[in-house]
Design a protein around this motif. Structure first.
Motif, PDB file in Angstrom:
ATOM      1  N   TYR A 121       0.834  -1.198   0.000  1.00 19.22           N
ATOM      2  CA  TYR A 121       0.000   0.000   0.000  1.00 19.22           C
ATOM      3  C   TYR A 121       0.872   1.253   0.000  1.00 19.22           C
ATOM      4  O   TYR A 121       1.818   1.351   0.791  1.00 19.22           O
ATOM      5  N   SER A 122       0.549   2.194  -0.878  1.00 15.47           N
ATOM      6  CA  SER A 122       1.372   3.398  -1.020  1.00 15.47           C
ATOM      7  C   SER A 122       1.555   4.141   0.297  1.00 15.47           C
ATOM      8  O   SER A 122       2.642   4.624   0.611  1.00 15.47           O
ATOM      9  N   PHE A 123       0.494   4.239   1.071  1.00 14.48           N
ATOM     10  CA  PHE A 123       0.553   4.981   2.329  1.00 14.48           C
ATOM     11  C   PHE A 123       0.738   4.006   3.499  1.00 14.48           C
ATOM     12  O   PHE A 123       0.006   4.030   4.481  1.00 14.48           O
ATOM     13  N   VAL A 174       0.703  13.322  -3.007  1.00 14.68           N
ATOM     14  CA  VAL A 174      -0.722  13.623  -3.154  1.00 14.68           C
ATOM     15  C   VAL A 174      -1.527  12.382  -3.509  1.00 14.68           C
ATOM     16  O   VAL A 174      -2.679  12.243  -3.092  1.00 14.68           O
ATOM     17  N   VAL A 175      -0.949  11.465  -4.275  1.00 13.80           N
ATOM     18  CA  VAL A 175      -1.717  10.333  -4.792  1.00 13.80           C
ATOM     19  C   VAL A 175      -1.064   9.006  -4.426  1.00 13.80           C
ATOM     20  O   VAL A 175       0.143   8.924  -4.174  1.00 13.80           O
ATOM     21  N   GLY A 176      -1.889   7.963  -4.412  1.00 12.26           N
ATOM     22  CA  GLY A 176      -1.401   6.601  -4.258  1.00 12.26           C
ATOM     23  C   GLY A 176      -1.391   5.907  -5.602  1.00 12.26           C
ATOM     24  O   GLY A 176      -1.994   6.380  -6.584  1.00 12.26           O
ATOM     25  N   VAL A 218      -3.933   4.924 -10.328  1.00 11.18           N
ATOM     26  CA  VAL A 218      -3.526   6.077  -9.522  1.00 11.18           C
ATOM     27  C   VAL A 218      -4.782   6.693  -8.936  1.00 11.18           C
ATOM     28  O   VAL A 218      -5.759   6.918  -9.658  1.00 11.18           O
ATOM     29  N   TRP A 219      -4.763   6.966  -7.631  1.00 11.33           N
ATOM     30  CA  TRP A 219      -5.961   7.524  -7.016  1.00 11.33           C
ATOM     31  C   TRP A 219      -5.614   8.661  -6.059  1.00 11.33           C
ATOM     32  O   TRP A 219      -4.513   8.708  -5.511  1.00 11.33           O
ATOM     33  N   ALA A 220      -6.585   9.554  -5.885  1.00  8.98           N
ATOM     34  CA  ALA A 220      -6.464  10.652  -4.933  1.00  8.98           C
ATOM     35  C   ALA A 220      -7.436  10.429  -3.789  1.00  8.98           C
ATOM     36  O   ALA A 220      -8.384   9.646  -3.899  1.00  8.98           O
ATOM     37  N   GLY A 235       4.244   1.635 -10.215  1.00 10.03           N
ATOM     38  CA  GLY A 235       3.449   2.697  -9.635  1.00 10.03           C
ATOM     39  C   GLY A 235       4.233   3.529  -8.635  1.00 10.03           C
ATOM     40  O   GLY A 235       4.081   4.760  -8.561  1.00 10.03           O
ATOM     41  N   GLU A 236       5.101   2.869  -7.863  1.00  7.24           N
ATOM     42  CA  GLU A 236       5.906   3.610  -6.893  1.00  7.24           C
ATOM     43  C   GLU A 236       6.981   4.449  -7.577  1.00  7.24           C
ATOM     44  O   GLU A 236       7.366   5.515  -7.075  1.00  7.24           O
ATOM     45  N   TRP A 237       7.472   3.993  -8.714  1.00  8.32           N
ATOM     46  CA  TRP A 237       8.380   4.845  -9.499  1.00  8.32           C
ATOM     47  C   TRP A 237       7.649   6.106  -9.931  1.00  8.32           C
ATOM     48  O   TRP A 237       8.160   7.217  -9.785  1.00  8.32           O
ATOM     49  N   LEU A 238       6.438   5.931 -10.433  1.00  2.72           N
ATOM     50  CA  LEU A 238       5.646   7.100 -10.831  1.00  2.72           C
ATOM     51  C   LEU A 238       5.453   8.049  -9.649  1.00  2.72           C
ATOM     52  O   LEU A 238       5.604   9.271  -9.784  1.00  2.72           O
ATOM     53  N   ARG A 239       5.145   7.518  -8.473  1.00  2.00           N
ATOM     54  CA  ARG A 239       4.901   8.373  -7.307  1.00  2.00           C
ATOM     55  C   ARG A 239       6.152   9.150  -6.892  1.00  2.00           C
ATOM     56  O   ARG A 239       6.053  10.211  -6.260  1.00  2.00           O
ATOM     57  N   SER A 240       7.310   8.631  -7.247  1.00  6.43           N
ATOM     58  CA  SER A 240       8.555   9.319  -6.864  1.00  6.43           C
ATOM     59  C   SER A 240       8.919  10.469  -7.787  1.00  6.43           C
ATOM     60  O   SER A 240       9.797  11.273  -7.467  1.00  6.43           O
ATOM     61  N   ARG A 241       8.236  10.580  -8.912  1.00  5.58           N
ATOM     62  CA  ARG A 241       8.581  11.614  -9.899  1.00  5.58           C
ATOM     63  C   ARG A 241       8.041  12.978  -9.456  1.00  5.58           C
ATOM     64  O   ARG A 241       6.947  13.088  -8.895  1.00  5.58           O
ATOM     65  N   VAL A 242       8.810  14.006  -9.753  1.00  5.64           N
ATOM     66  CA  VAL A 242       8.524  15.345  -9.249  1.00  5.64           C
ATOM     67  C   VAL A 242       7.695  16.139 -10.256  1.00  5.64           C
ATOM     68  O   VAL A 242       7.999  16.148 -11.460  1.00  5.64           O
ATOM     69  N   VAL A 243       6.647  16.792  -9.754  1.00  9.90           N
ATOM     70  CA  VAL A 243       5.758  17.623 -10.574  1.00  9.90           C
ATOM     71  C   VAL A 243       5.460  18.912  -9.804  1.00  9.90           C
ATOM     72  O   VAL A 243       5.891  19.092  -8.661  1.00  9.90           O
TER      73      VAL A 243
END
Length: 569
Positions: free
Chosen positions: A203-205, A466-468, A482-484, A551-559
């Motif tokens: 789980y992301s969180f 912000v997202v998981g 990807v969810w908010a 998915g965790e790689w995506l979450r690590s990317r900076v925006v």
């Protein structure tokens, strides 16, 4: 009279899951049914290799071990057991279970479902000559077995959700025309099929999930109308929240339509609500007719795979890698059909340990001929040990290589597959396919959702603040859900994360076909990336062959994240 609801627990998410889970689930609280999912695309290949060595094998042997203590406990507690552990040989597993029941003096009625194995007919059905070919069956064969009084039902290749569908359909007397109820059970089954992924695993969180004890396996309380509540036994680790359930719902899906042999569940109708501690209600699920074709899992032996992992330490990493690659390819006695190189720059400058100063250069070879990628391939690397770059070393001695397979999906008309149930009394019953089958409606992907609204000042931060996300493999493709967790955050996510933006954040996907789907009720997007895994997990073209970390790689990317969303504690 049908009960108001039934409690369906799951004790296995894959072949190799926690061996004690069956006992824990039976002892930990009330259940009406206990399911177990032991099969995956790679598992079918593994079982296929087992069966090639010994025709009496081909099933998940760990389930038989679990039943040594679990069978009597289940019968004593009145819990019906439904598993797909039969794999390629459900008859063989049923025989072994009957022998076990006699050995431990347990009066258990055992049934098995088969007919999914169509490998002998694969060529005539236009599916080639795979080593395994298994059609994904539905849950109504399980229902028939339970209706006849089975205590244990073992199946071959049914869909993962069909274990729950069969149990619920038997409990409530559903038919094929109960599309919404069946679809609701499909969704509940999808949530619990992967075990502890529904209770906080992967789980992301994860920091929000109690991890001080082993995570509890999930339970679906399914009602007669197909609505459900996802929970777990009291006192077990983990958590059941809207977030953990959302994450699992997004796992290994494609568009909003989730196709199953008994109904098509519309994932964009799913509504989730926290209704208590570790209790999430699933309501609103609508169903459509199932597709006329059954999906078929096809596995082929493709050749032999071998690899060499070279450690490069200190300065001039790129130049050292180029030197070894040139020397190695020039020295190979025969060029493999496929030769891939990957340099992982895990080193850092001025490192305080040798390991931190080192990178890894991996060479992977594949060829139909074991002689090409076997000992000669390995020997070539060893022979360069004193003749290449300074500091040359290998992570381990190269081996002779190993056979590898490739997975591909196929499709066959449901009417051409004989769905069979072998009842406890020895009577064999044919399950007719749903008469409602139709050509499936194909979901249309949406590359973006329009311009990004002005939300004031922004800061540069990982999008995962912000997202998981949850990702997984589907053959050679992968999905990233990807969810908010808030409406404003979802609106921003929906506007921001287009296909183009995903490709920018994940450059490995830049040249691949990517589909984007919206699931607004879950505040989620789902991306399907075609071909990112080559020809599937068994081919092992990436260091993460099942896309678990994508998915965790995506979450690590900076925006650019709106400041008003705050920052994590």
């Amino acid at each position: 009279m049908a009960p108001a609801s039934v409690r369906i627990g799951n004790a296995s998410g894959f072949y190799g899951d926690r061996i004690t889970a069956v006992h824990e689930m039976l002892e930990g609280g009330r259940l009406d049914y206990l399911t177990g999912d032991y099969l995956a695309e790679l598992t079918m290949l593994i079982l296929g290799k087992d069966r090639m060595k010994d025709q009496s094998l081909g099933y998940a042997k760990t389930f038989l071990r679990q039943m040594e203590t679990g069978l009597g406990l289940a019968v004593d507690k009145g819990v019906k057991v439904v598993v797909n552990a039969g794999g390629l040989n459900p008859h063989g597993l049923a025989v072994a279970l009957r022998q076990l029941a006699a050995k431990v003096s347990v009066d258990a009625q055992i049934a098995f479902v088969n007919g999914d194995d169509i490998a002998p007919r694969a060529a005539e059905l236009g599916l080639g000559t795979p080593i395994t070919a298994n059609a994904y069956l539905g849950g109504f064969g399980i229902k028939a077995a339970l209706d006849r009084g089975a205590d244990v039902v073992v199946t071959g290749r049914v869909t993962d959700a069909s274990l729950t569908v069969g149990a619920a359909a038997s409990a409530f007397g559903w038919g094929y025309d109960d599309l919404d109820a069946v679809a609701g059970a499909i969704v509940a089954g999808h949530v619990i099929e992967c075990g502890t992924q529904a209770t906080g695993g992967n789980y992301s969180f994860f920091r929000e999930v109690p991890m001080d004890r082993p995570l509890g396996f999930p339970v679906a309380e399914v009602a007669a109308d197909g609505t459900s509540v996802i929970t777990k036994h009291d006192g077990t680790g983990g958590a059941v929240t809207v977030g953990t359930v959302t994450a699992q719902l997004l796992y290994e899906i494609q568009g909003p339509r989730y196709y199953n042999p008994d109904a098509t569940a519309l994932l964009d109708t799913v509504e989730l609500a926290q209704v208590g501690d570790d209790r999430v209600a699933i309501t609103g699920v609508r169903g459509e007719a199932p597709p006329k074709d059954l999906k078929v899992s096809l596995n082929h032996l493709a050749g032999v795979r071998n690899e060499v992992d070279v450690v490069i330490t200190g300065l001039d990493v790129d130049a050292k890698a180029e030197l070894f690659r040139a020397q190695f390819e020039a020295a190979l006695p025969s060029a493999p059909a496929e030769l891939t190189w990957e340099l992982s720059r895990i080193d850092r400058a001025d490192a305080d340990t040798q390991e931190k100063a080192s990178a890894v250069l991996r060479c992977v070879a594949r060829d139909p001929d074991p002689k090409v990628v076997g000992r000669p391939f390995s020997a070539t690397a060893v022979e360069l040990a004193l003749a290449s770059f300074p500091g040359f070393t290998l992570t381990s001695p190269p081996g002779n290589g190993s056979p590898y397979g490739v997975f591909e999906p196929g499709y066959v008309d449901a009417g051409l597959v004989e769905h069979l149930v072998n009842q406890p009394d020895g009577v064999s019953v044919v399950i007719e396919p749903s008469p409602l089958r139709t050509e499936p409606i194909r979901d249309v992907s949406v590359p973006d959702s329009g311009p990004v609204a002005d939300r004031g000042a922004t800061r540069r931060a990982p999008i995962g603040e912000v997202v998981g996300a949850r990702s997984g493999d589907k053959g050679g493709s992968a999905n990233i859900g990807v969810w908010a967790r808030g409406d404003d955050e979802y609106a921003w996510l929906d506007e921001t994360l287009s296909v183009a933006k995903l490709k920018e954040l994940l450059p490995e996907t830049a040249d691949l076909t990517v589909h984007r789907y919206r699931l607004p009720k879950m505040k989620a997007l789902n991306f399907v990336i075609e071909g990112v895994l080559g020809r599937g997990v068994a081919e092992n073209v990436r260091f993460d062959p099942q896309a678990k970390g994508l998915g965790e790689w995506l979450r690590s990317r900076v925006v650019d994240v709106p400041v008003r969303f705050g920052s994590p504690d």
